[in-house]
Design a protein around this motif. Structure first.
Motif: not given
Length: 369
Positions: A177-178, A180-181, A184-185, A317, A322, A325, A330, A333
Motif C-alpha cells: 500500500g505504501c 504503490s500508493w 499518488f498521495y 493493496a 483502490s 480510496q 485518502w 486509505y
C-alpha cells in the motif's frame, strides 16, 4: 516445500544458475511471447531462493545471533533494488539492452557455481558441531515423499504458523500500500509538483526499510540474549514483541504522514523513511519467527506458506485498496492501513511469549526424564 526433501545448497545454487541462464537467454530472444514465457519461468525459479536461504540460516546460526544474520540477508533485496537500475542502466545505455540483461546473468551464473562448490547444507557437513541440538529424524522420514508429506503436515497443522501467515498478509498489504500508493498521495494531497519529485520523496521508504530491517534483527537477538536466564521466556515471543513495537510505531508514523503540511518535501521524505523503517522490520522478523517455530526440516515449507499468504496481502493493496480510496478518499486509505496494523497486533498477541521449536523439544525431553 521442496526444501524438506532436497538439499538447500543445491536448491539455492542451481536455482541461481537457472535464473541466470534465463537472464542471459533474454539477450538472445526477441518478441513478447518469448519474453513473457521467460519472465514467468524466471519468477517461478526465483521463488526457490528464499526458502533455501531460510533453511541455511536456521542451520548455521543459533537463535542468539540468527536475527542479525537474517537481517543482513533480508537487506539484499534493498541493495539489489538499488544497484540493479545503476548497473543495468549503464550497460543498456552504453552497450544496448541485451547486455543489460546478459551481464547480470553472467555474474549470477558465476555466483551460483561458487555456492555449489563452497556452501554446505549444515555445520556437520563441514566438520563442525550443530549450532542447536534437535531431535533426529525418524527412519520413516528418509524418503523424499515422506519428508515432504511430514513437513507439510507439520506446517499446515501449526496454529502458530497460521497466525504469523495471516499477520504477514496485513504486513504486506501495508508495505505494498505504501510502495504503490504514496506517489499518488503526494501528488494529490501533499503538493508534489510532478511524479519525479514524488518518486524522490518516496525513495526514503527503501532506505528507512534497510535500516529498520537490519536493526530489528539486532534488537531481537539482544532481547533473546537478555531472556536466556529466564526458562519461561519464549524466544520467538521476544522477536514477536519487537514486531509489535514496530507495528505500533507504524501506526504513529502513518498519522504523522497524514498531518505533514503540503509542500514540505524534506519533512515528508523523513516521515516516509521512518515509515519504511517501521514496515520492513516486521516483514523481516515474521519470516524468521516462522522458521523458528517449526522443526528445521520444515523451514522451507513454512517459508512457502508465509510467502504465499504475504503475496495475497500485496495483491490486496491493488484493486481492494483502490476501491476504498476512490469511494472514501485518502481518509479511507489511511483507515485501511492503520486498521491492517491493528489487526496485525491482535493476531500477534497470542504469540507474545511463544517458545521456539528447540525450546519445546527441550521441555518435552525434561518432562520425560
Amino acid at each position: 516445500m521442496l526444501g524438506a526433501a532436497f538439499s538447500p545448497r543445491f536448491m539455492l545454487a542451481l536455482g541461481l544458475v537457472a535464473t541466470s541462464v534465463i537472464n542471459v537467454a533474454f539477450g538472445f530472444t526477441a518478441g513478447v511471447a518469448w519474453w513473457t514465457a521467460l519472465w514467468a519461468l524466471n519468477g517461478g525459479i526465483q521463488g526457490i531462493g528464499a526458502p533455501a536461504c531460510a533453511m541455511l540460516l536456521t542451520r548455521w546460526f543459533a537463535a542468539r545471533e540468527r536475527g542479525t544474520y537474517w537481517g543482513l540477508w533480508n537487506i539484499s533485496t534493498n541493495l539489489g533494488g538499488f544497484l540493479s537500475p545503476l548497473v543495468v542502466g549503464y550497460l543498456a545505455n552504453h552497450y544496448g539492452w541485451k547486455w543489460g540483461m546478459m551481464v547480470p546473468g553472467m555474474f549470477g551464473l558465476g555466483a551460483g557455481l561458487l555456492l555449489l562448490a563452497a556452501l554446505a547444507d549444515k555445520p556437520e557437513d563441514a566438520g563442525y558441531p550443530p549450532v542447536e541440538a534437535v531431535k533426529a529424524q525418524k527412519p520413516s522420514e528418509s524418503s523424499a515423499a515422506a519428508a515432504l508429506g511430514n513437513s507439510m503436515k507439520e506446517v499446515l497443522t501449526s496454529w502458530r504458523t497460521w497466525l504469523l501467515a495471516i499477520t504477514y498478509f496485513f504486513v504486506y498489504l501495508v508495505r505494498q500500500g505504501c510502495t504503490s500508493w504514496l506517489i499518488f498521495y503526494l501528488l494529490e494531497a501533499k503538493g508534489a509538483p510532478n511524479a519525479a519529485a514524488a518518486a524522490i520523496t518516496v525513495s526514503g521508504l527503501e532506505l528507512g526499510g534497510l535500516l529498520g530491517g537490519t536493526l530489528s534483527g539486532v534488537l531481537s537477538d539482544a532481547a533473546i540474549k537478555a531472556a536466556k536466564s529466564d526458562p519461561k521466556a519464549g524466544l520467538v515471543g521476544r522477536r514477536v514483541q519487537i514486531v509489535m513495537t514496530y507495528t505500533l510505531l507504524c501506526i504513529g508514523v502513518l498519522l504523522v504522514l497524514k498531518a505533514v503540511p503540503a509542500g514540505a518535501a524534506s519533512v515528508q521524505w523523513l516521515v516516509i523513511a521512518a515509515l519504511g523503517f517501521t514496515i520492513y522490520g516486521p516483514q523481516m522478523l515474521i519470516g524468521l519467527c516462522g522458521a523458528e517455530l517449526i522443526s528445521p526440516k520444515s523451514v522451507g515449507a513454512s517459508q512457502g506458506i508465509l510467502g504465499l499468504i504475504s503475496y495475497m496481502g500485496a495483491a490486496g493493496a491493488g484493486i481492494p485498496l483502490s476501491y476504498l480510496q476512490v469511494k472514501y478518499g485518502w481518509n479511507g486509505y489511511f483507515v485501511a492501513m492503520i486498521g491492517a496494523c491493528i489487526i496485525s497486533l491482535l493476531l500477534l498477541l497470542p504469540l507474545a511469549n511463544a517458545h521456539s521449536y528447540v525450546q519445546r523439544e527441550r521441555a518435552a525431553k525434561l518432562a520425560q526424564a
